[in-house]
Design an enzyme around this catalytic site. Structure first.
Site, PDB file in Angstrom:
ATOM      1  N   ASP A  90     -12.518  26.312  85.090  1.00  0.00           N
ATOM      2  CA  ASP A  90     -13.632  27.069  85.633  1.00  0.00           C
ATOM      3  C   ASP A  90     -13.159  27.620  86.990  1.00  0.00           C
ATOM      4  OD1 ASP A  90     -16.054  28.263  86.193  1.00  0.00           O
ATOM      5  OD2 ASP A  90     -17.274  26.517  85.656  1.00  0.00           O
TER       6      ASP A  90
HETATM    7  C1  BGC Z   1     -19.214  29.383  86.184  1.00  0.00           C
HETATM    8  C2  BGC Z   1     -18.615  29.899  84.885  1.00  0.00           C
HETATM    9  C3  BGC Z   1     -18.272  31.359  85.040  1.00  0.00           C
HETATM   10  C4  BGC Z   1     -17.304  31.511  86.207  1.00  0.00           C
HETATM   11  C5  BGC Z   1     -16.865  32.942  86.450  1.00  0.00           C
HETATM   12  C6  BGC Z   1     -18.387  29.729  87.401  1.00  0.00           C
HETATM   13  O1  BGC Z   1     -19.144  29.562  88.558  1.00  0.00           O
HETATM   14  O2  BGC Z   1     -19.404  27.990  86.108  1.00  0.00           O
HETATM   15  O3  BGC Z   1     -19.516  29.716  83.834  1.00  0.00           O
HETATM   16  O4  BGC Z   1     -17.730  31.874  83.862  1.00  0.00           O
HETATM   17  O5  BGC Z   1     -17.946  31.064  87.393  1.00  0.00           O
HETATM   18  O6  BGC Z   1     -17.885  33.695  86.974  1.00  0.00           O
END
Ligand code: BGC
Length: 700
Positions: A226
């Protein structure tokens, strides 16, 4: 690029080039949420990754805002998820993107979780079946899917530090199956969660990433972290993480949690502390990885495997020859689909007969946000649509009778982690003094035949909801309207369960979730009965204290650890085991059509079959649910578990024979391996976890 080509490329690539393929970079086009630079001299194209899962999120650009995933799950119809996935993928392709950061499929363990709207259900079979179809839909359009967040990211409070402490049985029976189904459906990528599981950060969890995901399930795609969720070099690389995202400093991240406007505040998350990752987590797979390989802490062959997987993703997408799908954006079909899914996902929780409305009914449309469409919650899933139909406009368009509109309550503002970080909102719901206009709302209600009050919650990624109560004075608004008109319909737009203290004084209660751009149009088609009401609850509704995991040790956790001590008794399993009556049970939803179930039999293959008869004139759509009840067991098992389901259209007066397959999983529990206990099971077939209409015994 066949396997040989990948091997040949691996021989040609320099160490520096390999490192460039296993971490993100800044997107020169400025559109992608994440970007992996290609290698021009070898004709390796870049990969662009973009957020879902409500729609494609590109800063300053638009895309169809589909209903929230929880609404899609409420259809109990995997083809709905397929069609939405395919449409989002076409839109991603039209925006020049290759990989969708969707579906989100964490199991709904905590009713307050700020991201429940991005997820599907408290039940693993429903989650897995919807997620698998979403993956297939996305990938049918030459875009890769990224199921997320692997695994046990079930709360936003302290999501970047908390350890989900869970037994293996609980992980296997509850939190892992959805991911397993998504992988079996062929997902090309997966995103690890921010949290820890049993003390180990998920991007460093060798047992779950290499052991379960890659070796046991045979996942051959890309495991990415993530955003800013790669916390180490050696542990993460050796655990099986293949791609560090986003791999760039926050101020280079476009439209991210920390883009230019908010970059200075990235280390002071205030109200979101514990919900936001440390932006210093960057560059783990850069020079540090090279040094780790030189020192022998990470094997060169491991870097090659990481590269092989990233190149494999490019190969799957067939991008090497320069061809890209052109995609489609905001087509009439996508608009229709956004409306149809929002309508199908709408759940009529109670109806004393006031619904469906006759076209000529005089209505009052009341509520703080009826002047707009409710698109979703805050965070990385925020989508900006080309068109919206507000709640009031959709009802006004459909109604033939007089329509009065009155807000009655100040707007409930969207809550977005982007604003909270930028210091524009504290994330608290009581920050402004609330000037309600209950008298005007009551007058509008009294002057109409039917009063429709539309209320909502506010939710965002990185923060859980403070309570299941509606924010502001909305409960008071409902009561004021209900006192003025005994034909009051309450429509809830929420991320998950909410408390409904006024439900006994109103004529109907409808859960519309976050319906997306088609808000009012979709709602009108349900309220006026243009389609049957066929949405069913993918989560139990109950007062907050009645849910499992309601001690501080369980949620939000003590000293950084959340004990999953409720084990497999999540959601309706808990309500069954504790003998507590929920407000609205899992699977519940009222139809306008009426159905009878007969001739329930077990086929030679162990499926159940039954006849669903539509006993009225109105065409209907029924969601038939089959729950498996185990025999006396050696271990404590839930009273019933959803084994399968089917959503079927049955014309007025007609009957349909419906078959529901029950695979071994429906009968098994996990004890150091799956155990299928032999004995006599009961299969209950019904309209919710608490409404069994027929049952049959089945020997395994
Ligand atoms: C989230 C993800 C997301 C990523 C990119 C993170 O804060 O948990 O679900 O895809 O950011 O935006």
């Amino acid at each position: 690029m066949a396997g040989d080509t990948i091997s040949r490329l691996l021989e040609t690539l320099t160490r520096g080039e390999k490192l460039g393929l296993v971490r993100g970079a800044a997107d020169p086009a400025g559109t992608a949420t994440g970007y992996v630079a290609g290698i021009e001299r070898l004709g390796i194209p870049p990969l662009r990754l973009v957020d879902g899962p409500l729609g494609v999120r590109i800063p300053d650009e638009s895309a169809t805002a589909f209903p929230a995933p929880i609404a899609v799950a409420s259809t109990f119809d995997p083809t709905a998820a397929y069609r939405k996935g395919a449409a989002m993928a076409r839109e991603a392709a039209a925006h020049g993107q290759d990989v969708l950061l969707a579906p989100g499929l964490n199991l709904i363990r905590i009713p307050h979780c700020g991201r429940n709207f991005e997820y599907y259900s408290e039940d693993p079979i429903l989650t897995g079946s919807i997620a698998a179809s979403a993956v297939e839909g996305i990938q049918s359009e030459e875009v890769l899917a990224t199921p997320k967040h692997y695994v046990a990211n079930n709360q936003e409070t302290d999501r970047v530090t908390v350890s989900a402490d869970s037994s293996e049985r609980t992980l296997r029976e509850r939190y892992l199956p959805g991911f397993h189904d998504a992988i079996d459906a062929g997902a090309g990528a997966i995103m690890t969660a921010y949290n820890r599981v049993n003390g180990t950060h998920m991007s460093e969890h060798r047992e779950l990433v290499t052991g379960v995901l890659k070796e046991e399930w045979g996942f051959d795609g890309v495991v990415m972290s993530d955003w800013y969720g790669t916390e180490s070099t050696v542990a993460a690389a050796n655990a099986g993480l293949d791609l560090e995202m986003p791999g760039i400093e926050p101020d280079e991240q476009i439209g991210g949690a920390a883009d230019e406007e908010t970059a200075d505040q990235t280390t002071d998350f205030g109200a979101l502390a514990g919900g936001m990752p440390d932006p210093e987590n960057v560059g783990q797979f850069d020079q540090a990885l090279s040094e780790a390989i030189d020192s022998g802490a990470v094997l060169e062959s491991r870097l090659d495997e990481m590269v092989r997987r990233v190149l494999g993703a490019i190969e799957r997408l067939d991008r090497l020859d320069g061809d890209r799908p052109v995609g489609e954006l905001d087509t009439p079909d996508h608009r229709t689909l956004a409306e149809e899914l929002a309508a199908r996902g709408t759940v009529v929780l109670e109806n004393d007969g006031v619904l469906p409305l006759a076209a000529e009914t005089e209505i009052a449309v009341i509520g703080p946000n009826v002047h707009e469409a409710t698109l979703g919650g805050g965070g990385s899933s925020e989508t900006t649509p080309f068109v919206t139909t507000s709640t009031a406009a959709g009802l006004r368009d459909r109604a033939d009778g007089a329509v009065t509109v009155c807000r009655g309550h100040p707007e409930i503002e969207d809550l977005s982690f982007f604003d909270v970080i930028a210091g524009e909102s504290t994330g608290r719901t009581d920050e402004n003094k609330i000037e309600t206009e209950f008298d005007s709302a009551a007058d509008a209600a009294a002057g109409a035949e039917v009063a429709i009050v539309v209320v909502r919650d506010r939710a965002t990624e990185a923060k859980d909801r403070e309570s299941l109560a509606l924010p502001g004075e909305q409960d008071g608004l409902v009561e004021a309207v209900a006192a003025a008109n005994d034909r009051t319909v309450v429509v809830i737009q929420s991320s998950g369960p909410v408390e409904t203290p006024w439900r006994d004084s109103v004529a109907a209660v409808v859960e519309a979730w976050y319906p997306g751009q088609a808000d009012g149009a979709a709602l009108a088609s349900v309220l006026y009965g243009d389609i049957d009401a066929s949405g069913r609850l993918p989560v139990t509704f109950a007062p907050a204290a009645a849910y499992p995991a309601s001690s501080p040790e369980q949620y939000p956790g003590v000293a950084g650890r959340a004990s999953y001590s409720e084990g497999v008794f999540v959601g309706y399993h808990h309500f069954d085991a504790s003998g507590t009556d929920p407000t609205y049970p899992f699977g519940h939803g009222c139809s306008y059509a009426t159905f009878a179930y007969r001739d329930l039999t077990v086929t030679d293959e162990g499926a159940v079959e039954l006849t669903v008869e539509n006993t009225g004139d109105r065409d209907g759509r029924e969601v038939v649910q089959a729950y498996v009840c185990p025999p006396e067991s050696d271990i404590e098992r839930p009273e019933r578990e959803l084994g399968g389901f089917a959503a079927v259209d049955v014309a007025g007066g007609a009957s349909e024979r419906v078959r529901i397959d029950l695979d071994d999983r429906a009968f098994s529990y996990y004890d150091d391996g799956w155990v299928l206990e032999s004995g006599e099971y009961t299969v209950e077939v019904g309209r919710s976890a608490r409404d069994c209409l027929r049952s049959v015994s089945l020997t395994r």
